[in-house]
Enzyme design. Structure first.
Site, PDB file in Angstrom:
ATOM      1  N   ASN A   1      -0.159  -2.998  18.933  1.00 54.53           N
ATOM      2  CA  ASN A   1      -0.195  -4.242  19.601  1.00 54.53           C
ATOM      3  C   ASN A   1       1.124  -4.529  20.670  1.00 54.53           C
ATOM      4  OD1 ASN A   1       1.078  -5.009  17.548  1.00 54.53           O
ATOM      5  ND2 ASN A   1      -0.131  -6.815  17.448  1.00 54.53           N
TER       6      ASN A   1
ATOM      7  N   GLU B   1       5.287  -6.326   7.559  1.00 54.67           N
ATOM      8  CA  GLU B   1       4.869  -7.036   8.500  1.00 54.67           C
ATOM      9  C   GLU B   1       3.316  -6.827   8.622  1.00 54.67           C
ATOM     10  OE1 GLU B   1       6.209  -9.931   9.453  1.00 54.67           O
ATOM     11  OE2 GLU B   1       8.397  -9.612   9.270  1.00 54.67           O
TER      12      GLU B   1
ATOM     13  N   CYS C   1      -1.047 -10.057  15.423  1.00 54.66           N
ATOM     14  CA  CYS C   1      -0.997 -10.430  13.906  1.00 54.66           C
ATOM     15  C   CYS C   1      -1.016 -11.762  13.409  1.00 54.66           C
ATOM     16  CB  CYS C   1      -0.106  -9.797  13.207  1.00 54.66           C
ATOM     17  SG  CYS C   1       1.747  -9.951  13.910  1.00 54.66           S
TER      18      CYS C   1
ATOM     19  N   GLU D   1      -9.475 -10.460   8.795  1.00 50.58           N
ATOM     20  CA  GLU D   1      -8.858 -10.117  10.076  1.00 50.58           C
ATOM     21  C   GLU D   1      -9.750  -9.332  11.134  1.00 50.58           C
ATOM     22  OE1 GLU D   1      -5.485  -7.666  10.544  1.00 50.58           O
ATOM     23  OE2 GLU D   1      -4.271  -9.362  11.547  1.00 50.58           O
TER      24      GLU D   1
ATOM     25  N   GLU E   1      11.770 -10.347   9.617  1.00 55.08           N
ATOM     26  CA  GLU E   1      12.280  -9.750  10.758  1.00 55.08           C
ATOM     27  C   GLU E   1      12.903 -10.859  11.478  1.00 55.08           C
ATOM     28  OE1 GLU E   1       8.990  -7.094  12.377  1.00 55.08           O
ATOM     29  OE2 GLU E   1      10.292  -5.533  11.623  1.00 55.08           O
TER      30      GLU E   1
HETATM   31  P1  NDP Z   1      -2.419   0.222  10.839  1.00 57.41           P
HETATM   32  O1  NDP Z   1      -2.287  -0.384   9.580  1.00 57.41           O
HETATM   33  O2  NDP Z   1      -3.906   1.017  10.897  1.00 57.41           O
HETATM   34  O3  NDP Z   1      -1.271   0.994  11.123  1.00 57.41           O
HETATM   35  C1  NDP Z   1       0.050   0.839  11.253  1.00 57.41           C
HETATM   36  C2  NDP Z   1       1.075   2.065  11.232  1.00 57.41           C
HETATM   37  O4  NDP Z   1       1.004   2.521  10.292  1.00 57.41           O
HETATM   38  C3  NDP Z   1       0.446   3.252  12.337  1.00 57.41           C
HETATM   39  O5  NDP Z   1       1.517   3.606  13.143  1.00 57.41           O
HETATM   40  C4  NDP Z   1      -0.304   4.004  11.286  1.00 57.41           C
HETATM   41  O6  NDP Z   1      -0.280   5.260  11.913  1.00 57.41           O
HETATM   42  C5  NDP Z   1       0.601   4.269  10.090  1.00 57.41           C
HETATM   43  N1  NDP Z   1       0.129   4.632   8.777  1.00 57.41           N
HETATM   44  C6  NDP Z   1      -1.179   4.525   8.801  1.00 57.41           C
HETATM   45  N2  NDP Z   1      -1.437   5.137   7.406  1.00 57.41           N
HETATM   46  C7  NDP Z   1      -0.119   5.280   6.974  1.00 57.41           C
HETATM   47  C8  NDP Z   1       0.180   5.776   5.850  1.00 57.41           C
HETATM   48  N3  NDP Z   1      -0.463   6.157   4.788  1.00 57.41           N
HETATM   49  N4  NDP Z   1       1.607   5.901   5.646  1.00 57.41           N
HETATM   50  C9  NDP Z   1       2.480   5.817   6.528  1.00 57.41           C
HETATM   51  N5  NDP Z   1       2.148   5.299   7.873  1.00 57.41           N
HETATM   52  C10 NDP Z   1       0.650   5.170   7.938  1.00 57.41           C
HETATM   53  O7  NDP Z   1      -2.510  -1.036  11.970  1.00 57.41           O
HETATM   54  P2  NDP Z   1      -2.955  -0.976  13.183  1.00 57.41           P
HETATM   55  O8  NDP Z   1      -1.902  -0.022  14.219  1.00 57.41           O
HETATM   56  O9  NDP Z   1      -4.380  -1.024  13.273  1.00 57.41           O
HETATM   57  O10 NDP Z   1      -2.238  -2.325  13.739  1.00 57.41           O
HETATM   58  C11 NDP Z   1      -3.092  -3.741  13.615  1.00 57.41           C
HETATM   59  C12 NDP Z   1      -2.646  -4.257  12.245  1.00 57.41           C
HETATM   60  O11 NDP Z   1      -1.087  -4.504  12.384  1.00 57.41           O
HETATM   61  C13 NDP Z   1      -3.193  -5.607  11.882  1.00 57.41           C
HETATM   62  O12 NDP Z   1      -3.545  -5.968  10.843  1.00 57.41           O
HETATM   63  C14 NDP Z   1      -2.243  -6.478  12.448  1.00 57.41           C
HETATM   64  O13 NDP Z   1      -2.278  -7.730  11.953  1.00 57.41           O
HETATM   65  C15 NDP Z   1      -1.068  -6.048  11.938  1.00 57.41           C
HETATM   66  N6  NDP Z   1       0.070  -6.292  12.571  1.00 57.41           N
HETATM   67  C16 NDP Z   1       1.080  -7.263  11.879  1.00 57.41           C
HETATM   68  C17 NDP Z   1       2.187  -7.534  12.623  1.00 57.41           C
HETATM   69  C18 NDP Z   1       3.347  -8.398  11.878  1.00 57.41           C
HETATM   70  O14 NDP Z   1       4.418  -8.452  12.405  1.00 57.41           O
HETATM   71  N7  NDP Z   1       3.053  -9.192  10.865  1.00 57.41           N
HETATM   72  C19 NDP Z   1       2.456  -7.454  14.027  1.00 57.41           C
HETATM   73  C20 NDP Z   1       1.303  -6.634  14.637  1.00 57.41           C
HETATM   74  C21 NDP Z   1       0.357  -6.002  13.985  1.00 57.41           C
HETATM   75  P3  NDP Z   1      -1.743   5.630  13.118  1.00 57.41           P
HETATM   76  O15 NDP Z   1      -2.407   4.498  13.309  1.00 57.41           O
HETATM   77  O16 NDP Z   1      -1.128   6.425  13.879  1.00 57.41           O
HETATM   78  O17 NDP Z   1      -2.590   6.447  12.088  1.00 57.41           O
END
Ligand code: NDP
Length: 484
Positions: free
Chosen positions: A153, A250, A284, A381, A458
């Site tokens: 995002n 996060e 998020c 969520e 952060e």
């Molecule tokens: P995901 O949890 O699907 O993915 C986050 C990242 O982790 C991606 O780069 C993903 O790769 C990677 N990933 C997935 N599986 C693994 C693994 N087993 N080991 C290491 N890395 C892995 O989140 P989204 O990208 O769908 O983002 C949405 C989510 O992020 C929501 O839940 C949102 O709330 C949260 N978020 C939290 C924030 C905060 O600051 N608290 C801010 C922004 C978002 P890939 O997707 O390429 O497979």
């Protein structure tokens, strides 16, 4: 015309790197569905090169004076601001977020982080501890090579929020963006190099979760900082814990916003709009459970629907547009599934929620009223433009209901009674809270969560604790006494 196509898939050891052996995946513009580029997931050779380069660069970087390190970061901040429009156009293509947003919330926020941590780098000192004739001191040391893994995002902001404190403390970083948004972090790497960062200090490798998993478990890595969902967070946290690595998590949320009967309704509506529909709801910390006092509920809903009808949905590159598409078909399907579930469960759909008949991944922002705590849309969520309005009758009961969730990222309260505002905020289980506002995230303020929404913080001075470690040194000034 900004060319958004990346020079190559990865950025390793101070330059772009391609490795066509990696699994190819498309970069899709969410506003039209068109393919902008194809990039390759990092092979083991690429992640190895990035980790080796980072290990080398970290030693060199940590040996510099903190002031020299800080200067690189503040120079990078300046370059980012100079290139803001170009970076914003890239961010808009990566995420679909309107240019009206990206011009003020992405590279600018990244630059704020680089500037802030660049500025405080030379103030990162240990302390002197007097112990009579003896004394001790502490040295604040870097952790080593850090891995950053981002959600889709806020790709520029997430890369900078992780890189800036990490580099200020003398660490190096290997960053893996979400496979959905691979473009923006490459620009952050390019700019850091231009600002004078040694080759290998900040590397970007593309790929899916599997690439992230490979980085997390690598013995060269000292720390993992993830922005993502709770499910991914649990997997990454446990993999990192097995090797005793430091972590920052996060994660997601289902945050409450409480609107009392004495609130300024127009401001509360503004807060609800910001906390549910900015970035098409893909934030998020969004306040997606909006508890509104029953006596003002219909007025609130009326104003909300009226103002939402003025949202300008359309070409994200048109600066008048203020509501963009959803990031991907997959995410759109998830959100529409939740809208259907809300209707099935008996919530009242006040407006929106339908898929829009145009290329790309579009839906009308949705407001549900008469939502009850047990409904799926109030518990999970959604990560999209779907607001749930719940009835609020009593302060204590509302606090208990607001806290009845495994999440704990954010919380907000709208009331003109400041005693109530502070009393309520103190009782809400959340890391980042707002009074008569929502979703402000200046770099000077710690950002993070409680409960399952994450660990660590952060931004602000608090981030320093999560990217450095203390060495304690006891100094005896007299003889060493031993029992025998
Ligand atoms: P995901 O949890 O699907 O993915 C986050 C990242 O982790 C991606 O780069 C993903 O790769 C990677 N990933 C997935 N599986 C693994 C693994 N087993 N080991 C290491 N890395 C892995 O989140 P989204 O990208 O769908 O983002 C949405 C989510 O992020 C929501 O839940 C949102 O709330 C949260 N978020 C939290 C924030 C905060 O600051 N608290 C801010 C922004 C978002 P890939 O997707 O390429 O497979």
């Amino acid at each position: 015309m900004t060319d958004v196509k990346p020079t190559a898939s990865h950025y390793v050891d101070g330059k772009y790197l391609e490795d066509a052996d990696g699994t190819p995946f498309d970069v899709i513009y969410p506003a039209t569905g068109e393919t902008l580029a194809t990039v390759h997931a990092a092979t083991k050779a690429v992640t190895d090169a990035a980790l080796d380069a980072a290990t080398r660069a970290q030693a060199e970087w940590a040996a510099l004076s903190p002031r020299s390190r800080g200067r690189v970061l503040t120079d990078a901040a300046r370059i980012m601001r100079e290139r803001n429009r170009e970076l914003s156009i890239i961010e808009t293509h990566d995420t679909g977020k309107p240019l009206q947003e990206t011009l003020v919330a992405d590279a600018t926020s990244g630059a704020d982080a680089l500037e802030y941590f660049g500025g405080i780098a030379n103030g990162l000192t240990g302390e002197h501890i007097p112990l009579g004739d003896d004394w001790a001191y502490t040295i604040r040391e870097p952790l080593g090579v850090c891995v950053g893994i981002g959600a889709w995002n806020y790709p520029t902001q997430i890369a900078c929020w992780k890189a800036a404190p990490a580099l200020a403390c003398g660490n190096a970083m290997v960053f893996k963006p979400s496979e959905t948004t691979p473009l923006s972090a490459l620009k952050v790497a390019e700019i850091l190099t231009e600002a004078g960062a040694p080759p290998g200090l900040f590397n970007v490798v593309q790929g899916m979760g599997e690439v992230g998993g490979r980085l997390v478990t690598d013995p060269r890595v000292a720390k993992v900082s993830l922005t993502g969902s709770v499910g991914t967070g649990k997997r990454v946290y446990s993999a990192a814990a097995a090797e005793m690595k430091h972590v920052t998590m996060e994660l997601g949320g289902k945050s409450p916003m409480l609107v009392f009967d004495d609130a300024d309704i127009e401001n509360a509506v503004s807060g609800a709009i910001l906390g549910n529909f900015y970035s098409s709801g893909q934030v998020c910390s969004n306040g997606t459970r909006v508890f509104v006092h029953r006596s003002v509920k219909e007025r609130f809903l009326d104003r909300l629907a009226t103002r939402l009808a003025t949202a300008k949905l359309g070409d994200p590159l048109d600066e008048e547009t203020n509501f963009g598409p959803i990031v991907s078909q997959q995410q759109l399907d998830i959100i529409l599934g939740y809208v259907a579930r809300g209707k099935e469960d008996g919530a009242r759909l006040v407006t929106g929620g339908e898929r829009l008949d145009r290329p790309g991944f579009w839906m009308a922002p949705a407001i549900f009223a008469d939502v009850t705590d047990d409904m799926t849309i109030a518990r999970e969520e959604i990560f999209g433009p779907v607001m749930s309005v719940l009835d609020l009758d009593d302060e204590d009961e509302a606090i208990a209901r607001a806290n009845n969730t495994p999440y704990g990222l954010s919380a907000g309260v709208y009331t003109q009674n400041l005693a109530r505002a502070h009393r309520v905020i103190r009782k809400l289980h959340a890391g980042s809270c707002f009074i008569n506002s929502y979703n402000d995230a200046p770099v000077e303020v710690p950002f993070g969560a409680v409960k399952q929404s994450g660990v660590g913080r952060e931004n602000a001075k608090a981030a320093i604790e999560h990217y450095s470690q203390l060495k304690s040194v006891y100094v005896r000034m007299g003889d060493t006494e031993a029992p025998f």
